[in-house]
Design an enzyme around this catalytic site. Structure first.
Site, PDB file in Angstrom:
ATOM      1  N   GLU A 114       0.674  -1.241  -0.041  1.00 56.38           N
ATOM      2  CA  GLU A 114       0.066  -0.093   0.051  1.00 56.38           C
ATOM      3  C   GLU A 114       0.850   1.217   0.028  1.00 56.38           C
ATOM      4  OE1 GLU A 114      -2.424  -1.829   3.423  1.00 56.38           O
ATOM      5  OE2 GLU A 114      -3.965  -0.937   2.306  1.00 56.38           O
ATOM      6  N   GLU A 134      -4.224  -9.361   3.263  1.00 51.05           N
ATOM      7  CA  GLU A 134      -4.579  -9.097   4.477  1.00 51.05           C
ATOM      8  C   GLU A 134      -6.040 -10.007   4.676  1.00 51.05           C
ATOM      9  OE1 GLU A 134      -3.536  -6.719   2.241  1.00 51.05           O
ATOM     10  OE2 GLU A 134      -2.897  -4.988   3.675  1.00 51.05           O
TER      11      GLU A 134
END
Ligand code: 3H9
Length: 741
Positions: A114, A134
C-alpha cells in the site's frame, strides 16, 4: 534498534533515499510509521530535494506490511495509536511537491504494497512479489489498498488478488500495471529508481497518482456488475459466518462508485470492525503461533547450535518412508533408503520417483531438478551407507518387537553421534529404544501422510532425549520445510491424543441413533476437511480399531468403547482400503454414503450399547430422545468440546511447550479450520467457563448410563474457568495451583 526510517540525500542529483527499517521484513510498526511520516514531511519540505525514493532496509523485503503482533494488541484494546497513515500517504507520498518512487526488493505485501502504491512509480527486481494478503489474516487492507489496487490493475484483478491473498511476481505485476519497471539484478534497482525519479522531477515522465486514476475503474454500472461477480465467488468459497471477504468488496464498490475519498472512509470503517471479529483473532493467532513452534524454551535459547543433517537413512520404503525420502531429497539432503528385500526396495525407490515426477508433470519442477533429487537417493537391503547418516528415520511396521530389533542393530551400525528416530504414531518412544544404550539420542519424528506434502512434523522427545538432539531435529524439520512441533512422550503424543474423542463421540452419537452422514455434514460445515466417519474410512477401520483400543486401555476413565468400528471391521467394511466403509468408493475414490449397506452394522452396534446399559434402559431412552433432537450446534459441541477437554489436559501436563503449539499441530495435521484458531484458541474465544458448563451438562446427561467420564471437564479446564483465565495462559497464570492439579 527501534523500528524506524532513515534517509540520505544525494546532494549532486537531489534524490533522497528513505529506508523503511525493521529487520527482518521491515514490518510497519507504529514507531516506524511515525518516523516515516516525520521524515517524509522533512524531505518534502527540503528545498535541496528533487525527488524521493522509498525502499526497504536489508536484503529480503521492501516491507511485509503492518506489524502483525500489533493486531493482537489492538484486539485486546492496548494497541498503540497510529498516525493518520491514509492522510499522510495521500498528502506526502502521492501528492506531495516532490515525486516519489518505490524501489522494491523482495516482498511488498499488505501495508508495504500500500505504501508502494501511494508512490508515483514502482521499480522492482524480478524476484520481488507484490500483493495484498490481508484477507488471510481475517482483515482487509487498511492503508488505502482497496482503493489504489483497483485503480492500478482493474477491479477484477484487484478482487482476485485480495480474495485469494496471492501476490504477483514482479513481471506479472508490471504487465498488470502495478509496477512500472522491472530490473533483472538487485544492483540495478536504485539506479533505475533514481533515473525514473529524476525524469518525473524534471517533467519528462508524468507522475501517476493512483487515487486520481479512473481508466481501469470504468463507470459505476460496470463496477457494480464486476463486484457482483466477486460476491458470487465469495458466496461459493467462504465458510458461513466469515464476513470480511464480502465487506472488502463493499469498500471496493463504494470507492468505485462514490469516489476514493468515500472508499477510504468505508475501508477504515470495515477495517475497524473486522479486526475485532473472532475470525481475525484466530487467523492472526495462527500466523504468529506457526512461527513460534520452533522456539522451545531451554532448547533453542540454550546457546547450542544445530548440526547440519547432510545424510538421512530411512528404514522402510512404504508410503511413509518414501514420502519422507521425497521430502529430504527435495531439500538437498542425501538419503539411504533401506528395505528388507530387492523387490520392496525397488517399490520404495519407484514411489519416490513417482512423487517427484508428479511435480514435473504439474510443471512445478524441472526435469533437471528431478534428476538432481534422484541422484541423492541410494537404496540398500543391508545397512550399507548407514555409517554416513547424521540421522536415521525408522518407518517400519508398527510392531514393537520389530522396532526394538531395528534400534538395537542401528546402535551397532551407525555413528555414535547419529540421531536415531522413529516415525511411530502409537508406540512409546522409550519402549522403541528399550534395547539400546542410546536412549539420549532417540527421538520421535512423526510425519503425517503424504509425508512430502503435509506440513506438520510432530517431534516427540522423552525425558532422556539430549537437548542437542531436539535442536537438530527441529532444524531438520525446518530444512525439509515442515513446521516442527515438539511434544512429550504420551499415548497418541499430541495430535492423535487430542483427537481420539473426535471419532469416539461420533460413534456414541451413531450408537444413539443419529444419522452418521448428518454428523459428517455438520462437522464439515464447522470447517473440518471431513467428518469423523469419513475420516475413519480414510485412515482405515482396522487402524481405528487398533488405535481406539489403545486409548480405551490407557484412558479408561474418559473413553467410550463403542463396538461400531469392530463390527465394521468384522463386516469387511474396512474403509477406503477395500472401497467399503461408512461410504462406498468408486475407482476414483469418490465417496457415496453406504446407507443400507451398513444399516445392520449400525443397528447391531446400537443394540450393544442398549445391552450394556440394560440396567438403566429408561435413562438411555431419555438420552436417545434428547440426542435425536440435537441441533447442528449441539452436534458440534458434542464432538469438538471433548477434543478441547483433552487438549486442556495436554496443555496442563506440559506435553506441548506452548498451548499455541497444539493449535498449530491441529490445524496442520487434522485440518482444524485456521479461522477457528485451533482447539485451545477456539475455547478461549468462547470462554473457559462456557466450555466447562457445556461439557458438564453433557456429563450430567450421560452419568446415569455410566458414560459421564467421557465429558467430565478436566481439572485444568475447571481451574481456568474458576480463575477466569484463558486455557492458553492457565499454566503461567495459575502458577503454584498447577502443581496441585
Ligand atoms: C497489513 O499490512 C494491514 C494493513 O493493510 C493495514 C493496517 C492498519 N509483521 O514467514 P517468515 C516476521 S497486515 C511482523 O518466517 P518467510 C515473521 O513473524 C500484514 N512480523 O519468513 C518471522 O519472524 P521470526 C499483511 C512479520 O521468508 C519473520 O518475519 N502482510 C511480518 O517464509 C520471517 O517471516 C502479510 O500478511 C509482519 N507483517 O516469509 C505478510 N511478516 O523470524 C505476512 C513476517 O521472529 N508475511 N514477519 O519468526 C509473510 O507472508 C511472510 O512472512 C513473508 C516471508 C512472505 C514476508
Amino acid at each position: 534498534m527501534a523500528p524506524s526510517t532513515y534517509y540520505s540525500i544525494d546532494s549532486q542529483s537531489g534524490v533522497a533515499l528513505l529506508y523503511l527499517s525493521n529487520p527482518p521484513v521491515n514490518a510497519l510498526h507504529p514507531s516506524l510509521l511515525s518516523s516515516f511520516a516525520e521524515n517524509m514531511a522533512l524531505l518534502q519540505a527540503d528545498a535541496s530535494v528533487k525527488a524521493i525514493i522509498i525502499t526497504g532496509d536489508g536484503p529480503s523485503a521492501f516491507s511485509a506490511g503492518f506489524d502483525i503482533p500489533q493486531f493482537v494488541k489492538t484486539q485486546s484494546g492496548s494497541g498503540a495509536k497510529l498516525p493518520d497513515v491514509n492522510a499522510m500517504l495521500t498528502a506526502l507520498v502521492e501528492n506531495g511537491p516532490k515525486p516519489t518512487v518505490a524501489a522494491i526488493k523482495g516482498s511488498a505485501l499488505g501495508g508495504g504494497c500500500e505504501v508502494a502504491m501511494a508512490t508515483n512509480a514502482r521499480v522492482a527486481t524480478a524476484k520481488s512479489v507484490l500483493g495484498l494478503p490481508e484477507l488471510q489474516l481475517g482483515i482487509i487492507p487498511g492503508f488505502g489498498g482497496t482503493q489504489r489496487l483497483p485503480r492500478l490493475v482493474g477491479i477484477q484483478k484487484a478482487m482476485e488478488m485480495m480474495l485469494t491473498s496471492k501476490p504477483l511476481k514482479a513481471v506479472e505485476a508490471k504487465n498488470r500495471g502495478l509496477v512500472d519497471v522491472v530490473v533483472a539484478n538487485d544492483d540495478d534497482l536504485l539506479p533505475a529508481a533514481k533515473q525514473l525519479a529524476l525524469a518525473m522531477a524534471n517533467g519528462t515522465t508524468p507522475r501517476t497518482c493512483a487515487l486520481s486514476k479512473t481508466d481501469k475503474i470504468g463507470p459505476p454500472m460496470a463496477a457494480r456488475a464486476m463486484v457482483q461477480l466477486g460476491r458470487m465467488q465469495v458466496a461459493k468459497n467462504t465458510p458461513p459466518g466469515m464476513k470480511h471477504p464480502s465487506m472488502c468488496l463493499d469498500a471496493i464498490l463504494v470507492g468505485a462508485t462514490e469516489g476514493p475519498e468515500a472508499g477510504i472512509k468505508k475501508e477504515a470503517e470495515v477495517f475497524a470492525e473486522v479486526v475485532q471479529h473472532d475470525v481475525s483473532k484466530s487467523l492472526v493467532h495462527v500466523f504468529l503461533s506457526q512461527r513460534l513452534t520452533s522456539k522451545i524454551r531451554g532448547v533453542t535459547d540454550s546457546g547450542l547450535r544445530p548440526r547440519p543433517m547432510k545424510c538421512v537413512a530411512i528404514i522402510g520404503g512404504g508410503l511413509m518412508g518414501s514420502g519422507i525420502a521425497t521430502a529430504c531429497v527435495l531439500n538437498g539432503i542425501d538419503v539411504v533408503l533401506k528395505e528388507v528385500n530387492q523387490k520392496f526396495l525397488e517399490g520404495g525407490m519407484q514411489r519416490v520417483a513417482a512423487n517427484l515426477m508428479s511435480s514435473v508433470k504439474k510443471g512445478r519442477m524441472t526435469k533437471e531438478k528431478y534428476e538432481q533429487c534422484m541422484s541423492r537417493l541410494k537404496g540398500t537391503i543391508t545397512y550399507e551407507g548407514f555409517d554416513r547418516a547424521d540421522m536415521v528415520i525408522e518407518a517400519a511396521l508398527e510392531d514393537i518387537g520389530l522396532k526394538q530389533k531395528i534400534f538395537a542393530e542401528l546402535e551397532q551400525v551407525c555413528r555414535k553421534d547419529c540421531i536415531l528416530s522413529t516415525n511411530t504414531s502409537t508406540i512409546d518412544i522409550n519402549v522403541v529404544g528399550a534395547k539400546t544404550n542410546a536412549i539420549n539420542r532417540i527421538i520421535g519424528n512423526h510425519f503425517f501422510s503424504p509425508a512430502h506434502i503435509m506440513k506438520l512434523l510432530e517431534i516427540i522427545k522423552t525425558d532422556s532425549t539430549d537437548k542437542q538432539v531436539i535442536l537438530d531435529t527441529i532444524a531438520f524439520g525446518k530444512a525439509i520445510k515442515k513446521v516442527p512441533v515438539v511434544v512429550g512422550n504420551c499415548t497418541g503424543f499430541a495430535v492423535n491424543r487430542v483427537f481420539f474423542p473426535y471419532t469416539m463421540a461420533a460413534c456414541l452419537l451413531v450408537d444413539l441413533g443419529v444419522d452418521p452422514y448428518r454428523i459428517d455434514k455438520v462437522i464439515k460445515a464447522f470447517g473440518m476437511p471431513m467428518g469423523p466417519l469419513r475420516l475413519a474410512d480414510l485412515v482405515g477401520i482396522e487402524v481405528g480399531v487398533h488405535v481406539g483400543g489403545q486409548f480405551v486401555q490407557n484412558f479408561s476413565d474418559r473413553t467410550y468403547a463403542s463396538e461400531l468400528m469392530h463390527r465394521m471391521r468384522d463386516g469387511d467394511r474396512l474403509g477406503e482400503k477395500n472401497k467399503k466403509g461408512f461410504y462406498n468408493y468408486d475407482a476414483k475414490r469418490r465417496a457415496t454414503p453406504a446407507g443400507r449397506d451398513v444399516e445392520a452394522i449400525l443397528a447391531a452396534s446400537g443394540a450393544a450399547l442398549d445391552a450394556k446399559a440394560a440396567n438403566t434402559a429408561a435413562q438411555l431412552r431419555q438420552i436417545k430422545q434428547k440426542v435425536r433432537s440435537f441441533s447442528d450446534k449441539d452436534i458440534v459441541d458434542f464432538i469438538m468440546l471433548p477434543v478441547v477437554n483433552e487438549s486442556s489436559r495436554v496443555v496442563a501436563e506440559g506435553i506441548v511447550d506452548k498451548a499455541s503449539d497444539l493449535d498449530i499441530a491441529s490445524v496442520l495435521s487434522m485440518g482444524f479450520p485456521p479461522y477457528r484458531g485451533g482447539p485451545i484458541k477456539m475455547a478461549d474465544l468462547r470462554g473457559a467457563a462456557s466450555v466447562r458448563d457445556r461439557l458438564a451438562s453433557f456429563a450430567a446427561m450421560f452419568t446415569p448410563v455410566g458414560l459421564g467420564g467421557f465429558f467430565e471437564p478436566c481439572d485444568y479446564l475447571q481451574s481456568c474457568a474458576r480463575a477466569g483465565v484463558t486455557l492458553a495462559d492457565g499454566r503461567s497464570a495459575l502458577g503454584t495451583q498447577m502443581a496441585r492439579l
